[in-house]
Scaffold this active site. Structure first.
Site, PDB file in Angstrom:
ATOM      1  N   PRO A  10      -5.262  37.517  -1.096  1.00 35.15           N
ATOM      2  CA  PRO A  10      -5.485  37.659  -2.535  1.00 35.15           C
ATOM      3  C   PRO A  10      -5.732  36.333  -3.247  1.00 35.15           C
ATOM      4  CG  PRO A  10      -3.195  38.115  -1.991  1.00 35.15           C
ATOM      5  CD  PRO A  10      -3.934  37.998  -0.700  1.00 35.15           C
ATOM      6  N   ASN A  11      -6.674  36.397  -4.154  1.00 33.26           N
ATOM      7  CA  ASN A  11      -7.063  35.308  -5.053  1.00 33.26           C
ATOM      8  C   ASN A  11      -7.815  34.167  -4.369  1.00 33.26           C
ATOM      9  OD1 ASN A  11      -5.870  36.532  -7.401  1.00 33.26           O
ATOM     10  ND2 ASN A  11      -3.897  35.998  -6.487  1.00 33.26           N
ATOM     11  N   ARG A  18     -10.153  28.476  -9.050  1.00 30.90           N
ATOM     12  CA  ARG A  18      -8.725  28.699  -9.270  1.00 30.90           C
ATOM     13  C   ARG A  18      -7.934  27.417  -9.072  1.00 30.90           C
ATOM     14  NH1 ARG A  18      -4.754  31.520  -4.947  1.00 30.90           N
ATOM     15  NH2 ARG A  18      -2.867  31.450  -6.197  1.00 30.90           N
ATOM     16  N   TYR A  23      -5.988  23.672  -5.249  1.00 29.63           N
ATOM     17  CA  TYR A  23      -6.846  24.215  -4.200  1.00 29.63           C
ATOM     18  C   TYR A  23      -8.186  23.498  -4.050  1.00 29.63           C
ATOM     19  CZ  TYR A  23      -3.465  27.990  -4.421  1.00 29.63           C
ATOM     20  OH  TYR A  23      -2.305  28.714  -4.407  1.00 29.63           O
ATOM     21  N   ASN A  72      -4.873  33.176   6.156  1.00 30.35           N
ATOM     22  CA  ASN A  72      -4.252  32.692   4.927  1.00 30.35           C
ATOM     23  C   ASN A  72      -3.970  33.950   4.109  1.00 30.35           C
ATOM     24  OD1 ASN A  72      -3.512  31.689   2.441  1.00 30.35           O
ATOM     25  ND2 ASN A  72      -5.025  30.041   2.459  1.00 30.35           N
ATOM     26  N   ALA A  75      -0.426  35.072  -1.395  1.00 33.17           N
ATOM     27  CA  ALA A  75       0.910  35.458  -1.861  1.00 33.17           C
ATOM     28  C   ALA A  75       1.560  36.510  -0.966  1.00 33.17           C
ATOM     29  CB  ALA A  75       0.838  35.952  -3.300  1.00 33.17           C
ATOM     30  N   GLU A  96      -1.152  30.981  11.027  1.00 36.46           N
ATOM     31  CA  GLU A  96      -0.970  31.072   9.578  1.00 36.46           C
ATOM     32  C   GLU A  96      -1.429  29.755   8.951  1.00 36.46           C
ATOM     33  OE1 GLU A  96       2.784  31.239   6.438  1.00 36.46           O
ATOM     34  OE2 GLU A  96       3.130  31.766   8.534  1.00 36.46           O
ATOM     35  N   HIS A  98      -2.235  27.558   5.171  1.00 39.83           N
ATOM     36  CA  HIS A  98      -2.139  27.405   3.712  1.00 39.83           C
ATOM     37  C   HIS A  98      -2.845  26.125   3.313  1.00 39.83           C
ATOM     38  CE1 HIS A  98       0.608  30.736   3.428  1.00 39.83           C
ATOM     39  NE2 HIS A  98       1.215  30.243   4.483  1.00 39.83           N
ATOM     40  N   ARG A 105       6.030  23.459  -3.657  1.00 39.72           N
ATOM     41  CA  ARG A 105       5.728  24.326  -4.798  1.00 39.72           C
ATOM     42  C   ARG A 105       6.951  25.158  -5.187  1.00 39.72           C
ATOM     43  NH1 ARG A 105       0.162  27.129  -3.849  1.00 39.72           N
ATOM     44  NH2 ARG A 105       0.395  27.472  -6.084  1.00 39.72           N
TER      45      ARG A 105
END
Length: 142
Positions: A10-11, A18, A23, A72, A75, A96, A98, A105
């Site tokens: 998502p996103n 964004r 990012y 990735n 969320a 995985e 990121h 964060r």
């Protein structure tokens, strides 16, 4: 030729727009072009969805035929036991990824529900996190 599936959650369709301070300014599609040029020995497939169930369907679809999955989960990393279970159910190894260092964060980002099901985790190297994950498949038998 190794078949690698990249799955973004998502996103991540908004990369380049964004939160550029977190990012960066590049879209994923432009970075994907660079990856494909750098790794001509790989057949790189890309999929992005904002829907958890669609991501699970893609994992199931490629999880017995591809040589690796770079995931990735966005969320969903911090909430999805269903993604964890989907990764555990397949044979294809998953790394995985990121873009940001999630440990610098918000505290809710410090816990991953999917890490334990993955071959490894790469985070905090910007878009290069994807390249490092891809390298892990290129430099090994699986």
């Amino acid at each position: 030729m190794k078949k690698i599936q990249i799955i973004n959650g998502p996103n991540l369709n908004l990369l380049g727009k964004r939160e550029p301070s977190v990012y960066g300014n590049a879209s994923f599609e432009s970075y994907l072009e660079e990856l494909c040029k750098r790794y001509p020995q790989c057949e790189i497939h890309y999929y992005q969805s904002n829907v958890e169930g669609e991501m699970i369907n893609k994992i199931h679809e490629v999880g017995f035929e591809f040589d690796g999955i770079v995931l990735n989960a966005g969320a969903y990393t911090h909430t999805s036991i269903a993604l964890h279970d989907a990764i555990k159910a397949i044979e294809t190894p998953v790394v995985e990824v990121h873009i940001s260092n999630v440990h610098t964060r918000e505290p809710f980002r410090h816990v991953s529900m999917i890490s334990a099901a993955c071959k490894g985790v790469i985070l905090g190297f910007g878009m290069e996190s994807y390249r490092l994950a891809l390298e892990s498949f290129v430099c090994t038998d699986k």
